[in-house]
Design an enzyme around this catalytic site. Structure first.
Site, mmCIF file in Angstrom:
data_model
loop_
_atom_site.group_PDB
_atom_site.id
_atom_site.type_symbol
_atom_site.label_atom_id
_atom_site.label_comp_id
_atom_site.label_asym_id
_atom_site.label_seq_id
_atom_site.Cartn_x
_atom_site.Cartn_y
_atom_site.Cartn_z
ATOM 1 N N ASN A 1 -10.325 -0.786 0.577
ATOM 2 C CA ASN A 1 -8.647 -0.578 0.538
ATOM 3 C C ASN A 1 -8.167 -1.169 -0.926
ATOM 4 O O ASN A 1 -8.190 -2.449 -1.204
ATOM 5 C CB ASN A 1 -7.956 -1.124 1.698
ATOM 6 C CG ASN A 1 -6.439 -1.548 1.855
ATOM 7 O OD1 ASN A 1 -5.868 -1.083 0.839
ATOM 8 N ND2 ASN A 1 -6.065 -2.053 3.016
ATOM 9 N N HIS B 1 -3.291 6.458 2.790
ATOM 10 C CA HIS B 1 -3.692 5.283 2.546
ATOM 11 C C HIS B 1 -5.202 4.998 2.959
ATOM 12 O O HIS B 1 -4.971 5.030 4.226
ATOM 13 C CB HIS B 1 -2.610 4.035 2.785
ATOM 14 C CG HIS B 1 -3.029 3.062 2.395
ATOM 15 N ND1 HIS B 1 -3.723 2.339 1.273
ATOM 16 C CD2 HIS B 1 -2.964 1.719 3.269
ATOM 17 C CE1 HIS B 1 -3.901 1.391 1.157
ATOM 18 N NE2 HIS B 1 -3.707 1.047 2.494
ATOM 19 N N CYS C 1 0.890 -1.161 0.007
ATOM 20 C CA CYS C 1 -0.097 0.057 -0.075
ATOM 21 C C CYS C 1 0.810 1.182 0.046
ATOM 22 O O CYS C 1 0.424 2.395 -0.273
ATOM 23 C CB CYS C 1 -1.081 0.089 1.309
ATOM 24 S SG CYS C 1 -1.867 -1.414 1.360
HETATM 25 N N1 ACO Z 1 -18.001 -8.431 10.334
HETATM 26 C C1 ACO Z 1 -18.417 -8.450 11.610
HETATM 27 N N2 ACO Z 1 -17.723 -8.960 12.481
HETATM 28 C C2 ACO Z 1 -16.364 -9.141 12.341
HETATM 29 C C3 ACO Z 1 -15.939 -8.865 11.076
HETATM 30 C C4 ACO Z 1 -16.837 -8.681 9.910
HETATM 31 N N3 ACO Z 1 -16.543 -8.530 8.605
HETATM 32 N N4 ACO Z 1 -14.567 -8.996 11.079
HETATM 33 C C5 ACO Z 1 -13.979 -9.307 12.426
HETATM 34 N N5 ACO Z 1 -15.285 -9.566 13.081
HETATM 35 C C6 ACO Z 1 -15.382 -9.453 14.578
HETATM 36 C C7 ACO Z 1 -14.118 -10.304 14.973
HETATM 37 O O1 ACO Z 1 -14.397 -11.766 14.968
HETATM 38 C C8 ACO Z 1 -14.298 -10.063 16.513
HETATM 39 O O2 ACO Z 1 -15.288 -10.701 17.271
HETATM 40 P P1 ACO Z 1 -15.054 -11.290 18.778
HETATM 41 O O3 ACO Z 1 -14.956 -10.076 19.437
HETATM 42 O O4 ACO Z 1 -16.476 -11.779 19.053
HETATM 43 O O5 ACO Z 1 -13.898 -12.046 18.675
HETATM 44 C C9 ACO Z 1 -14.595 -8.471 16.500
HETATM 45 O O6 ACO Z 1 -15.300 -8.244 15.228
HETATM 46 C C10 ACO Z 1 -13.619 -7.517 16.782
HETATM 47 O O7 ACO Z 1 -12.537 -7.920 15.856
HETATM 48 P P2 ACO Z 1 -11.367 -6.989 15.687
HETATM 49 O O8 ACO Z 1 -10.271 -7.709 14.742
HETATM 50 O O9 ACO Z 1 -10.592 -6.524 16.929
HETATM 51 O O10 ACO Z 1 -11.761 -5.651 14.931
HETATM 52 P P3 ACO Z 1 -11.233 -4.312 15.073
HETATM 53 O O11 ACO Z 1 -11.996 -3.256 15.366
HETATM 54 O O12 ACO Z 1 -9.744 -4.262 14.996
HETATM 55 O O13 ACO Z 1 -11.208 -4.334 13.032
HETATM 56 C C11 ACO Z 1 -9.773 -4.366 11.113
HETATM 57 C C12 ACO Z 1 -10.250 -5.163 12.331
HETATM 58 C C13 ACO Z 1 -10.767 -3.696 10.440
HETATM 59 C C14 ACO Z 1 -9.078 -5.441 10.273
HETATM 60 C C15 ACO Z 1 -8.621 -3.356 11.669
HETATM 61 O O14 ACO Z 1 -7.926 -4.198 12.550
HETATM 62 C C16 ACO Z 1 -7.866 -2.661 10.877
HETATM 63 O O15 ACO Z 1 -8.349 -1.941 9.956
HETATM 64 N N6 ACO Z 1 -6.530 -3.082 10.853
HETATM 65 C C17 ACO Z 1 -5.727 -2.597 9.781
HETATM 66 C C18 ACO Z 1 -5.807 -3.063 8.581
HETATM 67 C C19 ACO Z 1 -5.005 -2.356 7.619
HETATM 68 O O16 ACO Z 1 -4.739 -1.181 7.564
HETATM 69 N N7 ACO Z 1 -4.128 -2.942 6.710
HETATM 70 C C20 ACO Z 1 -3.310 -2.049 5.677
HETATM 71 C C21 ACO Z 1 -2.555 -2.905 4.926
HETATM 72 S S1 ACO Z 1 -3.157 -3.975 3.673
HETATM 73 C C22 ACO Z 1 -2.147 -4.321 2.695
HETATM 74 O O17 ACO Z 1 -0.964 -3.928 2.723
HETATM 75 C C23 ACO Z 1 -2.330 -5.327 1.383
#
Ligand code: ACO
Length: 318
Positions: A269, A240, A114
């Protein structure tokens, strides 16, 4: 290092629009979770006949038209992607052939995920300085939909396909101010790209989130320090587009939330395409004006990060 000004911008989106409700029919998710936790409302996936290569070619054509340049006036081509159709030839070389860009110039792909578009700008500036020439075409494009595990709700809701392209002109009046970094690790993996078997994105989302909110402000400050500027001198900040909460967090930390542009709701993304897609939308919305300074920052798999100060001056000089 001699600077660059951005003189043209283009983009291409695939034809298939996928909403959060569409995804809720495939995996256990819902519009409320996706939009609240990420800011994403829809994304685009390639349909038959569309790919990273076709998107990149369409975006590049529009950027050249916007810059009012012919393909033979391009002196360097860099494509940033992690989802090329082939390991080799590069997307950049196929683009060169399709557009009729001349030979005897540097043309290549780079993989910095990214952060790739901004690594591409820095690479192009260096190559123009070493090899000579005035104009560089830098493109970020992805077909991430073919790398997604559609049974993994924690990743498949995040990504989309698209391409953004920009044309840059050497600018003797300014230095290129960038901050580039990388930290090898496996927090984001894309397995087996280029092999016939399925390749999937795997990500430790929480670790990447923490990494991003730390590195983005540091990177923005490093670029401003190099340029001798403060946030008061910056017109826009383009991060990004990975998660709206990451951008909001950094915007607050930098003390100028009104300068941080967001369009993640429209595309998800799109990795290397996300920064040029944002620049394109800003241009079309009338937000980008000649003489403005845009601070762009990317981060992603590698891990990699990159910040760059972009000077806007649309249309090639006579
Ligand atoms: N729908 C519903 N629930 C979901 C989903 C979904 N799509 N995905 C995860 N959950 C649930 C999980 O199972 C978890 O449930 P639990 O509490 O019962 O265990 C709960 O939601 C919370 O999960 P987290 O992973 O803690 O959610 P978070 O708020 O951290 O969001 C996310 C996850 C969106 C992935 C976030 O961590 C994020 O944006 N991280 C950065 C990603 C990024 O920036 N990537 C960039 C580089 S990508 C590249 O280079 C190709």
């Amino acid at each position: 290092m001699t600077g660059l000004k951005m003189i043209g911008i283009g983009r291409a989106l695939p034809s298939r629009c996928v909403t959060n409700d569409d995804l809720s029919k495939i995996v256990d998710t819902n519009d409320a979770w996706i939009s609240e936790r990420t800011g994403i409302r829809r994304r685009y996936y390639c349909a038959d006949g569309e790919s990273t290569n076709t998107l990149i070619a369409a975006a590049a054509r529009e950027a050249l038209e916007c810059a009012r340049l012919q393909p033979e006036q391009i002196d360097c081509v860099i494509v940033a992607t992690v989802s090329s159709n082939y390991a080799s030839p590069s997307v950049a070389c196929l683009l060169q052939a399709e557009l009729g860009i001349r030979e005897n110039i540097p043309v290549m792909d780079i993989n910095a995920a990214c952060a790739g578009f901004l690594f591409g700008i820095a690479t192009a500036a260096g190559l123009l300085q070493i090899c000579g020439g005035r104009h560089a075409l830098v493109v970020g494009g992805e077909q991430l939909s073919r790398l997604m595990d559609m049974t993994d709700r924690s990743t498949c809701v995040l990504f989309g396909d698209g391409a953004g392209a920009a044309v840059f002109e050497r600018d003797e009046s300014a230095d290129l101010c960038v901050d580039l970094g990388s930290r090898g690790g496996m927090d984001i993996q894309i397995e087996g790209v280029g092999r016939p078997d399925p390749s999937y994105i795997k990500m430790n989302g929480n670790a990447v989130f923490r990494f991003a909110v730390g590195v983005i402000p540091d990177c923005l400050n490093a670029v401003m320090d190099k340029a001798g500027l403060t946030m008061d001198d910056i017109d826009w900040v383009v991060c990004h587009q990975a998660n709206a909460r990451i951008i909001d967090h950094c915007a607050k930390k930098m003390g100028a939330p009104e300068k941080f542009y967001k369009n993640i709701d429209r595309y998800g993304n799109t990795s290397a395409a996300s920064i040029p897609l944002a620049l394109y939308d800003m241009y079309k919305e009338g937000l980008l004006k000649d003489g403005q300074k845009v601070l762009a920052v990317g981060f992603g798999a590698g891990l990699t990060w990159a910040g760059a100060l972009l000077n806007i001056h649309m249309g090639a000089s006579e």
